[in-house]
Structure formats: C-alpha cells, structure tokens
Design a protein around this motif. Structure first.
Motif, PDB file in Angstrom:
ATOM      1  N   VAL A  96      85.947  50.814  77.785  1.00  0.00           N
ATOM      2  CA  VAL A  96      87.396  50.656  77.748  1.00  0.00           C
ATOM      3  C   VAL A  96      88.069  51.911  77.226  1.00  0.00           C
ATOM      4  N   LEU A 106      88.064  45.071  73.948  1.00  0.00           N
ATOM      5  CA  LEU A 106      86.751  45.014  74.597  1.00  0.00           C
ATOM      6  C   LEU A 106      86.045  43.688  74.317  1.00  0.00           C
ATOM      7  N   TRP A 112      87.832  40.834  76.133  1.00  0.00           N
ATOM      8  CA  TRP A 112      87.513  40.826  77.563  1.00  0.00           C
ATOM      9  C   TRP A 112      86.086  40.308  77.780  1.00  0.00           C
ATOM     10  N   ILE A 142      89.469  48.911  81.949  1.00  0.00           N
ATOM     11  CA  ILE A 142      88.116  48.460  81.632  1.00  0.00           C
ATOM     12  C   ILE A 142      87.230  48.686  82.848  1.00  0.00           C
TER      13      ILE A 142
END
Length: 602
Positions: free
Chosen positions: A46, A79, A82, A101
C-alpha cells in the motif's frame, strides 16, 4: 513529483506491479513505517497520501477482528483493514486520503479516495498498462507519450460550467472520483461508489437547542480528529465565521488537554487595508478573544510568469489567483515548524443553507412551522420574495420528478440548456456542441432535497479546486486539513433539516448559536464575506494581453473567429455577465496551457 518527497522517496515492485512513495511526515505515526508498506506475507502493498481521521476507532475495530498491527502508521491501519475486510473497509475508514493497494494474489490494483476527494488521485489506463499518480504531472511522466487535450473539459473550464467529475484537461487521464474505489485486474476494470451524503436516519429534535448541542459536538470532534500531529499545528483564521470557529475550537481543545498536537499557531492573510479582501479587524478580534497571536501573511501576487511556470510544471491549467495568493501563508507555517494546518474550507458549502425549508415543511406536513417561516420571512424578505419561496417549495414537493426534469430540458425553467450554452458565443461550434451534450448528461435524476445535498459534495468545480489546492500545499511541504469537510460533519448536514442552517437572509444559524460566547460578537454577527477580486485584478493586464492575442490568432478548434475578436472588449468593459474574472482566467489558462499542445493536436 520530487517536490512532494520532503522526507525521502522509496519504491516497491512485485510481479508486474510497482509502487512509489514521496514521503512527507506530519505525524509520529507516519514515521513508524516506510512506504510502500507490505503485508506480513508480502502479497499486499500500500501507498497512501493523507491520514485516517477515526484512527482510535479503527484501532479498536481491528483489534476486535484479531488483526495484528506491526506499527502505528495510518498505512498499517489501511493495509490491515483491507486484509480483513477488503474494500468494505471503506465503509468504516474516515479521513482525508488517497491510497493504492497492489494485490499480488489476485493480480489487482485498487485505487481509492476519501468521501470528499480531499487528496488527489489520477490515472491513465490504455487497456494494458496502468499509470497512477497523486498529481497530473506524475501520470504524464509515467505515460511517456503525451495524450491529446480533452476538448470537452476545456469547454467546461473556459465557460466555468463544470459538469463532469472524473475528467481532466488531458484525454485518457482521469481522476478517481470522491468516495469511489476503482479496481484494475485480469477481469477488467470496475468502479464503485462506497458512500454518498446520507439522509437516513434523519436527525429530528423538538427543541432547536438539541441541534445546537449536537452540532457543537460534531464540530469539536471533527477539529480534534483533524489535529493529530507531532509538530506545531497551524490554523488559518481569516476572521470569517468558519476559520475563526475552527481556531476557537482548537484553542479550547488545547486548553483542556484534548488536542492531539503540542500547540497551535494562528495565521491570517494581510490584504491591502480598506480593500474588500481586508478582514484584519475581525481576525484580530478573534485573536484577542482567544488571547492568541496571529501571524499576518501578505497576499502572494507575483508576476504572471511565475504562475505560468508552475502550470507548466504541473501540466495543468494555471492555478486561480485567489488560490495562488495563499503561498505566503503556507510557507510561513512551514517556516515556523508546522507540517499540518487546519482551515475553514467547507463551511460555506455545508452551513449556508438553502430556502428548501419550505419544501421540507410541505414534505413533512409541518404546517405550524410553515406558518412561522412565512411570518418571519414576510417581515425580513418582503411579500414578493416570501411568496416566491413558498411557491418553489410547494411545486418542488408536489410535481413529479419527471416533470421537473422535462421542464429543465424543454426550457420551461428560468434558463434552458440551449440558452445556457448559446451565450458563450466565442466557443467554436464543436465545443458548444460538446458542452451542450455534457450539461444534458449531467441533469440530476434524484429527488429535489437529496439531489441538492449530494451536489454539495460531488460538484465538479469543488473537485477541480481541491486538486489545485492539494498540489500547491504539497509543493510547499504542508498538509492542509479541513474539519468542516469531514465525513461526520457532512453526514450531520445530510440528515438535518435546512431550517437549522438558514431562514430568510440569515445563514449558518446553527453554527452561530453553537459558537455564541466562543467568538466575539462582531464576528459572530457578520453577514458580509471577504472578496478576493483583488487577486484577479492584479493579473488584468496579463489576461487582457492573452485575450487580445487570442483575438488575433484564434484556434478554430477552440474559438469562433467572428466572435472571439470582441472577447477582449467584453472582458475589458465587463458588459456581459459571462465574461467575469473566473471565466477569463479559465480561457487564458487554456490558451497558456495549449499554445504548444494545440499545435501538436492540429
């Protein structure tokens, strides 16, 4: 984009993907991780520009889901979120951000922007190769070959008729829309809007004092969340209601030990005394009320050549003078040690209100309130304006939306699309055709009140200006933050009735009441606003010269030769409303941008 790498730059690559990051650390958390940041298994990476506003809430959410955070950075929050939730994490993450990302497992690249588009993100995808950048110049550099100009968007800029949200001055270079995530992968390209201004559940109180208390809490929390930095926090204070309130709330948070910053420092613009831009009296009243000093920063109005050089570097149209003039303030903030600064942007968008309180009264059957509006407005606005507002409110509620749209398309409204475009007779026939089609495609499809509130967030002009401001701040090494554009602030706006913001000639009702006692009376009761026409006027000669040159050597792709010859006279004499400084600057900006590129395109 090296100017953005105040704290260095770094790169990552994996398979057929690569990410790069220009670092500018405004928080101690940001220094905890080097970006691009990889997941533990190395399959995700990311990069992010900006910050997570609801940082503490996201930490608790991730802990509850069993995520193991390796550092304190905002990038790690994104991060891990996600990794656990996929793109659904965007339903929870609030802040001012743009992030990318890379997912090696799926071969996908995900691009996302915050709810308002407060951090820029552009891309070009030719079907095989994706290039992404925070600024247009970065994308162009990555493409290698310059694309043609986007003539439809040029028409919008030159008429100040912004109607398309995802386009730029270059064909094929698009901006990720606010509150959107765009995914590129083996199966193609997908785009999803993850947030819009909510109207449900509505916030309805019997006592208006409850709205005031609720608003005060939302404003305070929005300022607190935007204040996280380990350096001195800069705060703009123009003397207007919005930035003055942000300054006052930040000061109150600092005094109570709740501000996540060491201290604050106030800054204000110093315009020529007596000019319409001069707000020094009000700004100093606020400073005295808070017992704080203000650093005065003169308007930055250099020769036009400097603005044009910056535009050439940015590969965009020239920044509007009333934005470029802020350079001294941001540079002074950085010189005093600030990495982040609060502003009052958004207040005029979400606090001014609209006469839709008549529509709301009809829609909700509140005839008692309707009578009180009529009584108050009759004495303040007069019978003609009051009856007109009443009629608009009743018709917008009673007429089906299809009839309202047909009214606009057929010219039954105050100004039809044809009338709207034909007044720009200096445009070439082709650009007039493109503009007409764009306006027709942009006609709203939603109900009256909801449509008005969504447009407040997604209006293309706002996005265009925010991108300019963000790049300018990045060049000066400053991260600007806008509490009055926070997600929670806008959601309060979306779920509350218009009557708490505006009645008659009085705007910002709930804001004025919430700040009572917290701002000086003269500031609290202000009805006027500063005018920065002085910034445009400084470049009258440069604009006049540009328009005169256009009249003598007009590009047929842009201009109608018979009518462009009178453009300079129209601007000089200001006889027609459509030739104002914003429009003239847009025309000149396109001419300055395209003098070489138009030749190449032809």
């Amino acid at each position: 984009m090296s100017y953005a790498a105040i704290d260095g730059d770094s790169q990552w690559s994996g398979n057929d993907m690569a990410l790069g990051h220009c670092a500018m650390h405004a928080t101690s958390e940001a220094r905890d991780a080097k970006l691009p940041l990889q997941s533990q298994d190395g399959q995700l990476a990311v990069v992010i520009d900006g910050y997570v506003a609801n940082y503490d809430e996201m930490v608790l959410e991730l802990d509850a889901r069993g995520a193991i955070r390796r550092n304190r950075s905002d990038a790690e929050i994104v991060l891990q979120a996600w990794s656990v939730m996929g793109e659904d994490c965007l339903d929870l993450i609030e802040g001012e951000f743009a992030f990318v990302i890379a997912d090696l497992r799926s071969g996908k690249m995900h691009l996302a922007r915050d709810h308002m588009g407060l951090r820029p993100l552009f891309y070009n995808f030719d079907g095989r190769r994706l290039v992404v950048g925070s600024h247009i110049g970065g994308v162009l550099a990555g493409m290698g070959q310059q694309p043609p100009l986007n003539f439809g968007f040029l028409a919008e800029i030159m008429t100040f008729e912004f109607v398309t949200l995802g386009e730029t001055v270059w064909s094929g270079i698009r901006r990720v829309k606010p509150a959107h995530v765009v995914t590129f992968g083996p199966s193609g390209v997908s785009e999803r809007q993850y947030w819009s201004v909510p109207s449900e559940p509505p916030i309805r109180y019997q006592d208006d004092r409850e709205y005031v208390e609720h608003y005060r809490d939302v404003l305070q929390e929005s300022v607190r969340r935007a204040s996280r930095t380990d350096a001195l926090l800069g705060v703009e204070c123009s003397g207007g209601l919005d930035s003055s309130a942000v300054f006052a709330v930040a000061d109150e948070l600092h005094l109570s030990g709740r501000l996540p910053a060491p201290d604050i420092a106030g800054f204000t613009l110093a315009a020529p005394k007596g000019s319409a831009a001069d707000e020094s009296k009000y700004a100093q009243l606020v400073a005295a009320h808070l017992k704080r000093e203000l650093t005065e920063c003169r308007l930055y109005l250099p020769d036009a050549s400097e603005i044009l050089e910056r535009a050439a570097e940015s590969r965009n149209i020239a920044t509007y003078p009333n934005t470029f003039m802020l350079q001294n303030m941001s540079r002074e903030m950085v010189a005093k040690g600030c990495r982040a600064a609060l502003n009052g942007q958004g207040g005029d968008i979400f606090l001014d209100g609209n006469g839709l309180y008549y529509h709301e009264a009809f829609a909700e059957g509140e005839l008692g309130r309707l009578a009180s509006y009529l009584k108050a407005d009759w004495s303040e606005l007069g019978p003609r304006a009051t009856l007109a507002a009443l009629l608009r409110g009743s018709l917008s509620h009673l007429l089906p939306q299809t009839i309202l749209r047909l009214r606009d398309q057929r010219g039954w409204s105050e100004q039809s699309i044809e009338d709207r475009v034909s007044k720009y007779d200096w445009l070439s026939p082709e650009l007039q055709r493109l503009l007409r089609a764009r306006i027709a495609d942009s006609q709203p499809q939603d109900r009256y009140v909801r449509q008005y509130k969504q447009i407040k967030v997604s209006h293309p002009l706002i996005g265009h200006l925010l991108d300019m401001i963000a790049e300018q701040n990045a060049r000066n090494g400053l991260e600007a933050r806008s509490p009055m554009m926070s997600r929670s602030f806008i959601e309060f706006f979306g779920r509350t009735p218009e009557r708490i913001r505006r009645q008659g000639k009085t705007t910002r009702l709930v804001h004025r009441k919430a700040m009572s006692g917290r701002l000086p009376k003269d500031v609290l009761e202000r009805r006027d606003k500063a005018g920065f026409e002085i910034a445009f006027r400084h470049y009258d000669e440069a604009m006049a010269e540009c328009l005169a040159q256009a009249a003598s050597s007009a590009s047929e792709m842009l201009f109608s030769k018979p009518n462009i010859a009178t453009l300079f006279e129209r601007f000089r004499d200001a006889k027609q409303e459509q030739i104002n400084h914003w429009t003239a600057w847009g025309i000149c900006g396109i001419i300055w941008l395209g003098q070489r590129d138009l030749k190449d395109c032809s």
